[in-house]
Design a protein around this motif. Structure first.
Motif, PDB file in Angstrom:
ATOM      1  N   ASP A   1      -1.775   9.372 -11.277  1.00 42.06           N
ATOM      2  CA  ASP A   1      -0.694   9.674 -10.339  1.00 42.06           C
ATOM      3  C   ASP A   1      -1.209  10.411  -9.103  1.00 42.06           C
ATOM      4  O   ASP A   1      -0.572  10.356  -8.045  1.00 42.06           O
ATOM      5  CB  ASP A   1       0.371  10.562 -11.005  1.00 42.06           C
ATOM      6  CG  ASP A   1       1.148   9.832 -12.078  1.00 42.06           C
ATOM      7  OD1 ASP A   1       1.195   8.591 -12.027  1.00 42.06           O
ATOM      8  OD2 ASP A   1       1.704  10.492 -12.967  1.00 42.06           O
ATOM      9  N   CYS A   2      -2.300  11.141  -9.216  1.00 37.54           N
ATOM     10  CA  CYS A   2      -2.784  12.018  -8.146  1.00 37.54           C
ATOM     11  C   CYS A   2      -3.951  11.366  -7.422  1.00 37.54           C
ATOM     12  O   CYS A   2      -5.006  11.131  -8.022  1.00 37.54           O
ATOM     13  CB  CYS A   2      -3.206  13.362  -8.726  1.00 37.54           C
ATOM     14  SG  CYS A   2      -1.911  14.177  -9.685  1.00 37.54           S
TER      15      CYS A   2
ATOM     16  N   GLY B   1       1.881   7.888  -3.062  1.00 40.27           N
ATOM     17  CA  GLY B   1       3.163   7.448  -2.544  1.00 40.27           C
ATOM     18  C   GLY B   1       3.825   6.466  -3.497  1.00 40.27           C
ATOM     19  O   GLY B   1       3.188   5.531  -3.988  1.00 40.27           O
ATOM     20  N   GLY B   2       5.114   6.695  -3.797  1.00 39.35           N
ATOM     21  CA  GLY B   2       5.839   5.823  -4.715  1.00 39.35           C
ATOM     22  C   GLY B   2       5.808   6.285  -6.157  1.00 39.35           C
ATOM     23  O   GLY B   2       6.614   5.831  -6.969  1.00 39.35           O
TER      24      GLY B   2
ATOM     25  N   SER C   1      -7.226   6.894   4.449  1.00 44.42           N
ATOM     26  CA  SER C   1      -8.439   6.322   5.054  1.00 44.42           C
ATOM     27  C   SER C   1      -9.024   7.222   6.134  1.00 44.42           C
ATOM     28  O   SER C   1     -10.251   7.384   6.225  1.00 44.42           O
ATOM     29  CB  SER C   1      -8.132   4.936   5.632  1.00 44.42           C
ATOM     30  OG  SER C   1      -7.160   5.009   6.671  1.00 44.42           O
ATOM     31  N   LYS C   2      -8.183   7.827   6.954  1.00 43.39           N
ATOM     32  CA  LYS C   2      -8.676   8.723   8.006  1.00 43.39           C
ATOM     33  C   LYS C   2      -9.272   9.994   7.403  1.00 43.39           C
ATOM     34  O   LYS C   2     -10.258  10.529   7.912  1.00 43.39           O
ATOM     35  CB  LYS C   2      -7.551   9.071   8.976  1.00 43.39           C
ATOM     36  CG  LYS C   2      -7.013   7.886   9.765  1.00 43.39           C
ATOM     37  CD  LYS C   2      -8.101   7.265  10.638  1.00 43.39           C
ATOM     38  CE  LYS C   2      -7.554   6.123  11.473  1.00 43.39           C
ATOM     39  NZ  LYS C   2      -8.627   5.460  12.283  1.00 43.39           N
TER      40      LYS C   2
ATOM     41  N   LYS D   1       1.213  11.820   0.953  1.00 43.89           N
ATOM     42  CA  LYS D   1       1.297  10.960  -0.225  1.00 43.89           C
ATOM     43  C   LYS D   1       1.034   9.501   0.159  1.00 43.89           C
ATOM     44  O   LYS D   1       1.956   8.686   0.207  1.00 43.89           O
ATOM     45  CB  LYS D   1       2.652  11.124  -0.898  1.00 43.89           C
ATOM     46  CG  LYS D   1       2.896  12.535  -1.427  1.00 43.89           C
ATOM     47  CD  LYS D   1       4.291  12.701  -1.992  1.00 43.89           C
ATOM     48  CE  LYS D   1       4.466  14.108  -2.539  1.00 43.89           C
ATOM     49  NZ  LYS D   1       4.268  15.158  -1.536  1.00 43.89           N
ATOM     50  N   PRO D   2      -0.210   9.132   0.417  1.00 39.80           N
ATOM     51  CA  PRO D   2      -0.525   7.743   0.781  1.00 39.80           C
ATOM     52  C   PRO D   2      -0.223   6.802  -0.376  1.00 39.80           C
ATOM     53  O   PRO D   2      -0.428   7.132  -1.541  1.00 39.80           O
ATOM     54  CB  PRO D   2      -2.026   7.792   1.081  1.00 39.80           C
ATOM     55  CG  PRO D   2      -2.526   8.968   0.301  1.00 39.80           C
ATOM     56  CD  PRO D   2      -1.421   9.976   0.325  1.00 39.80           C
ATOM     57  N   GLU D   3       0.274   5.606  -0.037  1.00 37.81           N
ATOM     58  CA  GLU D   3       0.610   4.633  -1.065  1.00 37.81           C
ATOM     59  C   GLU D   3      -0.577   3.777  -1.465  1.00 37.81           C
ATOM     60  O   GLU D   3      -0.527   3.077  -2.477  1.00 37.81           O
ATOM     61  CB  GLU D   3       1.768   3.765  -0.585  1.00 37.81           C
ATOM     62  CG  GLU D   3       3.067   4.540  -0.393  1.00 37.81           C
ATOM     63  CD  GLU D   3       4.231   3.649  -0.013  1.00 37.81           C
ATOM     64  OE1 GLU D   3       3.979   2.472   0.329  1.00 37.81           O
ATOM     65  OE2 GLU D   3       5.371   4.130  -0.064  1.00 37.81           O
TER      66      GLU D   3
END
Length: 375
Positions: free
Chosen positions: A113-114, A69-70, A323-324, A313-315
């Motif tokens: 990035d990934c 994310g971002g 996390s989940k 897309k977690p930041e």
């Protein structure tokens, strides 16, 4: 099929794309040097305990869909490749303009990035991490593609060729990628259990979905509405996004596997409407509402502050989208690796029940090729 393994069990493939080789040349050199050294001074690396396979959705890619994310944000003013494509309409499932024909996976993306490569490989040291690539456009503007059954058949062959099914498997999918997973599992159930293709269904222990349209999506209807525009005929890849018996049958098969305890399911749903880039005259919409994103079984989390593009897309590692997922994979793989063989009979029974839930997928003739590459 781009792969990353924290155990370094997979070596670079000669079939890797030139772009991928260029972007990971330093890593390849390091791996080759390490392999040379290990042959003479240290024990050979252990094979992975399980495979984690990422599958993108419409207009996604093996890297850009899973960016953090971002990173290369759509609002970026720097004009980066991924940001430019998002502004053009390539937004992991909502591309509708000719400019969106820029192929997301060809943009420069670093390993950092990934998040599957940057975070998950370190957090799951026993895993081989694979990212699957296939053509999934929305309209004729973006080139040809295969139907959902055809894509499933072709990608099943590619996974088998990569050795998937020889150890426990976890699938992680965004949007239509989840339907591809269900298609492959359905086709695997039609094969003899001891065959290379048939082993995939038995080896699959868990599936995580990010905004998968289990019961259809408005994107299919939009594609048909645009068919009167020049070159905008809906692509075969979105034909099965319309609600109907095929999607219902795929879901019924997965439900039986889940109810038997053989396949655990985790679902993430989007909470924000998404802007259809390139069609500013249309209001924002929920691409996959909760009613379609939740298959009716398994664990579910609503990501209230994420739209269809950003839901996967977690930041950061503390974000629920990451996390989940990590908790889900860790718990299920611990059970699979330490479990005894007593579950094999139950697996056979659940397999037979799932196979009887609906008819097999129609035969497919693959007219496209999917490149298999590894890092």
């Amino acid at each position: 099929l781009n792969s990353s393994s924290s155990s370094q069990a997979t070596q670079p493939s000669a079939a890797a794309s030139q772009q991928h080789r260029n972007s990971s040349s330093s890593n390849s050199s390091s791996l080759q040097q390490a392999s040379h050294t290990s042959a003479y001074s240290v024990p050979a690396p252990q094979p992975p305990d399980y495979d984690v396979i990422f599958i993108h959705g419409i207009r996604g890619g093996p890297f850009v869909t899973w960016r953090r994310g971002g990173m290369h944000d759509r609002s970026s003013s720097k004009g980066s490749g991924a940001a430019a494509a998002d502004h053009a309409g390539s937004s992991d499932g909502v591309a509708v303009t000719p400019a969106a024909a820029i192929s997301a996976h060809q943009m420069h993306m670093t390993q950092a990035d990934c998040w599957p490569a940057a975070w998950l490989a370190a957090d799951l040291p026993g895993a081989r991490i694979l990212s699957l690539e296939y053509k999934a456009p929305v309209t004729g503007w973006e080139g040809e593609s295969l139907s959902l059954p055809d894509s499933g058949r072709l990608l099943l062959d590619k996974l088998v060729a990569a050795g998937v099914g020889q150890r426990p498997v976890v699938f992680v999918a965004h949007s239509m990628g989840g339907l591809v997973v269900k298609e492959m599992l359905s086709q695997s159930l039609e094969e003899p259990p001891s065959s290379s293709k048939g082993r995939l269904a038995s080896a699959t222990k868990a599936v995580a979905f990010y905004s998968t349209p289990h019961f259809g999506s408005s994107m299919a209807a939009l594609g048909w509405k645009l068919r009167h525009l020049p070159g905008a005929s809906p692509a075969p890849s979105i034909h099965h996004l319309s609600p109907g018996p095929h999607l219902a049958a795929l879901n019924a098969r997965l439900a039986l596997l889940h109810e038997s305890g053989r396949v655990q399911v985790l679902s993430f749903t989007e909470g924000l409407a998404t802007s259809l880039a390139g069609l500013g005259f249309l209001p924002k919409i929920l691409i996959v509402p909760y009613e379609s994103a939740y298959p009716g079984f398994g664990e579910v989390h609503v990501l209230a502050d994420r739209d269809h593009i950003d839901v996967c897309k977690p930041e950061g590692k503390g974000a629920p989208a990451y996390s989940k997922l990590l908790e889900f994979i860790t718990a299920n793989m611990a059970n699979s690796i330490t479990g005894s063989s007593s579950g094999e009979a139950a697996a056979g029974e659940s397999r037979q029940a799932a196979a009887a839930a609906c008819g097999g997928a129609a035969a497919a003739t693959a007219e496209d090729l999917v490149m298999v590459s590894s890092a």
